[in-house]
Write a protein that holds these residues in place. Structure first.
Motif, mmCIF file in Angstrom:
data_model
loop_
_atom_site.group_PDB
_atom_site.id
_atom_site.type_symbol
_atom_site.label_atom_id
_atom_site.label_comp_id
_atom_site.label_asym_id
_atom_site.label_seq_id
_atom_site.Cartn_x
_atom_site.Cartn_y
_atom_site.Cartn_z
ATOM 1 N N PRO A 253 -85.701 -82.796 0.915
ATOM 2 C CA PRO A 253 -84.494 -83.628 0.839
ATOM 3 C C PRO A 253 -83.419 -83.072 -0.086
ATOM 4 N N LYS A 254 -83.712 -81.979 -0.799
ATOM 5 C CA LYS A 254 -82.719 -81.348 -1.676
ATOM 6 C C LYS A 254 -83.091 -79.872 -1.841
ATOM 7 N N ASP A 255 -82.139 -79.082 -2.355
ATOM 8 C CA ASP A 255 -82.444 -77.683 -2.668
ATOM 9 C C ASP A 255 -83.496 -77.638 -3.776
ATOM 10 N N ILE A 256 -84.483 -76.775 -3.586
ATOM 11 C CA ILE A 256 -85.540 -76.628 -4.584
ATOM 12 C C ILE A 256 -85.520 -75.198 -5.109
ATOM 13 N N HIS A 257 -85.454 -75.055 -6.417
ATOM 14 C CA HIS A 257 -85.415 -73.745 -7.054
ATOM 15 C C HIS A 257 -86.850 -73.250 -7.304
ATOM 16 N N LEU A 258 -87.073 -71.995 -6.972
ATOM 17 C CA LEU A 258 -88.399 -71.408 -7.130
ATOM 18 C C LEU A 258 -88.289 -70.055 -7.825
ATOM 19 N N ILE A 259 -89.373 -69.627 -8.432
ATOM 20 C CA ILE A 259 -89.456 -68.273 -8.983
ATOM 21 C C ILE A 259 -90.393 -67.472 -8.081
ATOM 22 N N ALA A 260 -90.080 -66.176 -7.917
ATOM 23 C CA ALA A 260 -90.825 -65.426 -6.900
ATOM 24 C C ALA A 260 -91.030 -63.975 -7.307
ATOM 25 N N PRO A 261 -92.280 -63.519 -7.395
ATOM 26 C CA PRO A 261 -92.567 -62.086 -7.402
ATOM 27 C C PRO A 261 -92.430 -61.551 -5.973
ATOM 28 N N THR A 262 -92.663 -60.279 -5.757
ATOM 29 C CA THR A 262 -92.571 -59.702 -4.412
ATOM 30 C C THR A 262 -93.916 -59.130 -4.000
ATOM 31 N N ALA A 263 -94.150 -59.140 -2.708
ATOM 32 C CA ALA A 263 -95.353 -58.502 -2.161
ATOM 33 C C ALA A 263 -95.024 -57.044 -1.887
ATOM 34 N N THR A 264 -95.913 -56.156 -2.289
ATOM 35 C CA THR A 264 -95.708 -54.727 -2.074
ATOM 36 C C THR A 264 -96.895 -54.133 -1.336
ATOM 37 N N LEU A 265 -96.654 -53.010 -0.676
ATOM 38 C CA LEU A 265 -97.729 -52.237 -0.063
ATOM 39 C C LEU A 265 -98.071 -51.091 -1.007
ATOM 40 N N VAL A 266 -99.291 -51.041 -1.454
ATOM 41 C CA VAL A 266 -99.740 -49.982 -2.359
ATOM 42 C C VAL A 266 -100.846 -49.200 -1.661
ATOM 43 N N ALA A 267 -100.771 -47.873 -1.755
ATOM 44 C CA ALA A 267 -101.744 -47.015 -1.070
ATOM 45 C C ALA A 267 -102.225 -45.921 -2.011
ATOM 46 N N ARG A 268 -103.304 -45.294 -1.618
ATOM 47 C CA ARG A 268 -103.739 -44.101 -2.337
ATOM 48 C C ARG A 268 -102.741 -42.980 -2.062
ATOM 49 N N GLU A 269 -102.524 -42.119 -3.051
ATOM 50 C CA GLU A 269 -101.520 -41.073 -2.885
ATOM 51 C C GLU A 269 -101.933 -40.019 -1.862
ATOM 52 N N ASP A 270 -103.219 -39.982 -1.480
ATOM 53 C CA ASP A 270 -103.661 -39.023 -0.466
ATOM 54 C C ASP A 270 -103.595 -39.598 0.947
ATOM 55 N N LEU A 271 -103.024 -40.790 1.099
ATOM 56 C CA LEU A 271 -102.835 -41.333 2.447
ATOM 57 C C LEU A 271 -101.924 -40.403 3.234
#
Length: 443
Positions: A253-271
């Protein structure tokens, strides 16, 4: 051999003999270059996702479907969340190649030397604090004494939530924090056995969608969201617009303020770099559209990640997909893109070989004629060095030897372009024969 093949302008057999060593050198160079550049990525890769009914699980299935189009099988491994995914990536024996990790799950210095790279940030994961509507909580300090489920320690949420509580002067011991996974925690909340639960997930997660529309459950409004982003750089301030969940029911019923980290893709460097390209392209297709908290094209991005971004991913964010992959099938484009080393190596070999092989070919063909001149010279020496008392025996013997040489020379197959060499040899045989006959006549 058919007669028509005996009279040709080019000898394939002699050419193969002359160019054989060069061809072997070229093949060895190609095989070595192929081994060094490793053009073919593995056909299977393991992706660690998240809990059951989580956004990570749903998104992992999308990646599996997209990479499956190019013949890459993505094996999805469920987990508790970011922390467990990071531990699996650090453990080489875990079999995990790539995983979803939430920003803020660990400090950058803890990742140095771990052999991990980021493929970029995919989307924001707001912190969703759902409370029973009977709890009139407007500030986090009012959570003291309540039963709030933060999830298992393997997820990134407990650590993040404890940091937020600490910033509000609340010790984690002052709240009865639960460690249930998302699905059973939701059941407990709906049954009234806990007062609230906290997620960090994309808005399209099934549990988030259900709780946003469940009567008696309300979403906590982080009115100080902008201040949180100043204190914690890995967080961003996002707004859940009024009515976006359900326009007809005006939810929220109203704007709701949120805090948000981000999702990242992490891989081994030998991929394999080709797999990095595929995952980043899939990320663009999956996360590039506008959403509740992002504009079109805002994600994926190389920003908002503590893990160093891989070179292949960074190149994609700057220049887009490789040129050949825009017009050719993935496997063919990847082969040509990575085998340029072979082209350079072949160029370095073919240029000098193009100057060496023709003279070798000419020498090989002429040698079949020139070697008989040694026999002719032997005949001449035999008649020149014969003592007078043996001349009657030697001359007929050498004459027969000349006949044998001529008979064998007549069976030589030689390209027409070298026929003058053969006819010159035959005329020289006749010249020596005439000399022997003249000596016999004189005798």
């Amino acid at each position: 051999m058919p007669k028509i093949l005996r009279f040709t302008r080019f000898s394939l057999r002699d050419f193969l003999v002359a160019s054989g060593p060069a061809a072997i050198a070229v093949v060895i160079t190609c095989l070595l270059a192929y081994w060094l550049v490793d053009p073919s990525p593995p056909r299977e890769v393991t992706l660690a996702t998240g809990q059951e009914n989580s956004a990570y699980e749903a998104i992992g299935k999308k990646y599996a479907a997209l990479l499956g189009r190019n013949g890459i099988r993505v094996d999805l491994k469920p987990s508790l969340g970011s922390n467990e995914n990071l531990q699996r990536l650090k453990d080489e024996s875990s079999g995990i190649d790539i995983a979803f990790v939430q920003s803020g799950s660990t400090r950058r210095e803890e990742l140095e030397g771990r052999g991990l790279v980021s493929l970029g940030s995919l989307f924001t994961e707001p912190v969703w604090l759902f409370l029973r509507e009977s709890r009139s909580v407007t500030r986090l300090a009012q959570l003291k004494g309540l039963r709030i489920n933060a999830g298992p320690e393997g997820t990134g949420v407990p650590g993040l939530f404890k940091q937020i509580l600490s910033a509000n002067g609340v010790d984690a011991g002052q709240i009865r924090l639960g460690t249930l996974e998302n699905t059973p925690a939701t059941v407990e909340l709906l049954a009234g056995r806990i007062d609230g639960l906290v997620f960090s997930s994309a808005p399209d997660a099934p549990l988030i969608q259900m709780l946003l529309q469940t009567p008696g459950i309300r979403l906590f409004d982080f009115a100080q969201a902008e201040a949180y982003t100043r204190r914690f750089p890995f967080l961003s301030h996002v707004v859940l617009p009024r009515g976006i969940v359900d326009f007809g029911r005006d939810l929220p019923p109203k704007d709701i303020h949120l805090i948000a980290p981000t999702a990242t893709l992490v891989a081994r460097e030998d991929l394999h770099p080709a797999l990095v390209d595929l995952f980043v392209q899939a990320a663009g297709e999956i996360h590039g559209a506008p959403g509740w908290f992002q504009k079109k094209g805002e994600f994926p991005t190389a920003n908002y990640t503590e893990v160093p971004v891989s070179e292949a991913a960074e190149k994609y964010y700057k220049n887009g997909p490789p040129l050949l992959q825009r017009y050719l099938p993935f496997w063919l484009a990847n082969f040509f893109e990575r085998m340029w080393v072979v082209v350079v190596a072949l160029g370095a070999l073919i240029l000098p070989l193009s100057r060496i092989i023709p003279p070798l070919y000419v020498w090989k063909v002429r040698s079949r004629v020139f070697r008989w001149y040694g026999q002719l010279r032997a005949v001449e020496q035999a008649i020149e060095e014969v003592p007078p008392e043996r001349q009657k025996d030697v001359y007929p013997e050498q004459l027969q030897r000349l006949n044998d040489i001529e008979e064998r020379v007549n069976r030589i197959s030689i390209p027409l372009s070298f026929a003058d060499e053969l006819y010159g040899l035959r005329s020289h045989i006749n010249f020596v024969r005439r000399r022997v006959l003249s000596l016999m006549k004189a005798e």
